[in-house]
Scaffold this motif. Structure first.
Motif: not given
Ligand code: SAM
Length: 446
Positions: A145, A246, A147-148, A217, A278, A181, A275-276, A99-101, A248
């Motif tokens: 924050y 955290s 990325g990683e 994940r 998005r 995070v 988190n919802f 799901y991650c952008p 999703i």
């Molecule tokens: C972008 S990551 C960066 C930190 C770290 N790499 C991690 O895995 O948590 C931070 C948080 O963004 C949230 N996230 C990622 N994609 C998302 C999405 N499409 N909608 C909402 N939250 C999102 C996830 O909950 C994630 O824990």
């Protein structure tokens, strides 16, 4: 002469009405027949007194105008308060969560690492934000924050040392809290020792049990991450660190969300937040026509998981709204992107949101008088608040609803002012529960 306020709202249930002010809800509960009689003109001093105390009856339209102006001024003061500095240490990630952008952004903008100079300058600019903050006692956070973020370990360790120096010189309040995070998989002994030394709160991403988590994940390459994340949480806890989780709400765990509270409680974490989903991921991961059912399950699941441990505040999203209602602290905004947070992106550009590259200037080029709350994009995004948004002036749950995430709304519809549906539904559902939650004395008129 008195009249009902234009902000008076009511709901009926089981022979009772709850009556409340839309801008500052402090419910009054009244038997249905008594309320109807009062509305028809029957004299009822006890009820009138309760309504007047809450400004539900006013002397004129001008009184209502003044109450709206007070609410708008209070909102502006809140949104101008600096609360969070994000230092985005890395654009890239060793995970490719479905799901991650971020992986897409890393391809578009490059796998940048924040430089030490930009991190230090970001901290200096943050100290300037705090120096002229209206409330110097408000808790502020510095969030590492990505990325990683742990892909950029030297800058993380350097920034923690810089924070210590700034605290010692009195430029950073002692109460400033550092938080990382992270996906949790790149900690080593040196990083853990630094987190202990600097009392860093670690927030680790984990989407549920092995099956649920590993659906989404995953390491780049596809391997599941559950075992590595849980081992890391235990290692951090053994070192004495405070750990939060955290998650999703996504198609891979939506049917099990209600179990998450108990699962994370058993892991011994301090808090968790769901988190919802998005942005574009909503379109990519959900079947056509499946959105409404998914959203309803997410909302139900998050509320159930928050309630399951019986501990208010253990789940962050719900905890925030419960606290706002309890403290009579209206929250017509869902995000800190409207002026509360300064984001330094991995390429050194300033933004108001970690997911949106607003390109407000390079942190090492803007003056130390730059203030995120004065950026034009912030003025635009603030119009999302239902207090100001012309299409949402009549939402009666606006004291706890802010139309969700501006980045997500824009990513889906191309409009920063469009409502993020799932968060709006969540806010309305929580409001619905809270407005009846104080049924009984002393808000009862009988
Ligand atoms: C972008 S990551 C960066 C930190 C770290 N790499 C991690 O895995 O948590 C931070 C948080 O963004 C949230 N996230 C990622 N994609 C998302 C999405 N499409 N909608 C909402 N939250 C999102 C996830 O909950 C994630 O824990």
């Amino acid at each position: 002469m008195t009249q009902f306020s234009r902000y008076l709202r009511s709901r009926e249930r089981d022979g009772w009405f709850v009556i409340f002010h839309e801008l500052q809800p402090d419910p009054v509960y009244c038997r249905a027949d008594r309320w109807r009689a009062f509305k028809e003109g029957v004299c009822d001093d006890a009820l009138l007194r309760k309504l007047a105390e809450r400004k539900l009856v006013v002397s004129s339209e001008a009184d209502d105008d003044a109450i709206w102006r007070e609410a708008a001024a209070r909102l502006e003061r809140k949104l101008n308060q600096p609360l969070i500095l994000y230092l985005m240490l890395a654009q890239g990630c060793n995970f490719t969560c479905t799901y991650c952008p971020v992986p897409g952004m890393a391809m578009r903008y490059g796998e940048n690492l924040l430089s030490r100079e930009d991190a230090v300058r970001g901290l200096e600019l943050w100290c300037e934000h705090l120096r002229d903050a209206a409330d110097p006692m408000a808790q502020n956070h510095i969030i590492f924050y990505g990325g990683e973020p742990l892909l950029n370990k030297p800058v993380f360790l350097g920034a923690l040392e810089e924070m210590r120096r700034l605290r010692q010189s009195g430029r950073l309040p002692a109460s400033t809290e550092a938080m990382i995070v992270t996906n949790g998989t790149l900690f080593d002994d040196e990083t853990i020792a630094a987190c202990v030394r600097h009392n860093v709160l670690t927030v680790v991403g984990l989407d549920g049990d092995r099956i649920e988590n590993d659906r989404a994940r995953r390491y780049a390459g596809g391997r599941g991450s559950f075992d590595a994340i849980v081992a890391s949480i235990q290692r951090l806890q053994s070192a004495g660190l405070r750990v939060a989780v955290s998650a999703i709400a996504n198609p891979g765990n939506v049917n099990e969300l209600s179990e998450l509270g108990r699962f994370y409680r058993a892991l011994g974490v301090e808090q968790f937040g769901i988190n919802f989903l998005r942005g574009h991921a909503v379109i990519e991961l959900l079947p056509v026509g499946g959105h409404a059912a998914f959203e309803a399950r997410c909302v139900e699941g998050v509320i159930a998981s928050a309630r399951s441990t019986g501990e208010a505040g253990f789940e962050f999203q719900m905890g925030k709204k419960v606290a706002a209602f309890r403290d009579r602290d209206p929250h017509p905004h869902d995000c800190t992107c409207y002026g509360n947070q300064l984001v330094i992106r991995p390429d050194g550009q300033i933004s108001n949101c970690p997911f949106h590259p607003a390109n407000l200037g390079a942190v090492r080029e803007v003056g130390l008088d730059f203030r995120i709350s004065q950026a034009p994009i912030v003025a635009q995004w603030r119009q999302r608040s239902p207090l100001l948004h012309p299409a949402h002036r009549d939402d009666d749950s606006k004291a706890l609803s802010g139309l969700g995430c501006a980045w997500g709304g824009n990513d889906l519809s191309g409009n920063f002012l469009s409502a993020d549906r799932v968060l709006t539904t969540f806010s309305q559902a929580v409001f619905e529960q809270l407005i009846w939650s104080e049924f009984g004395e002393p808000n009862h008129v009988d």
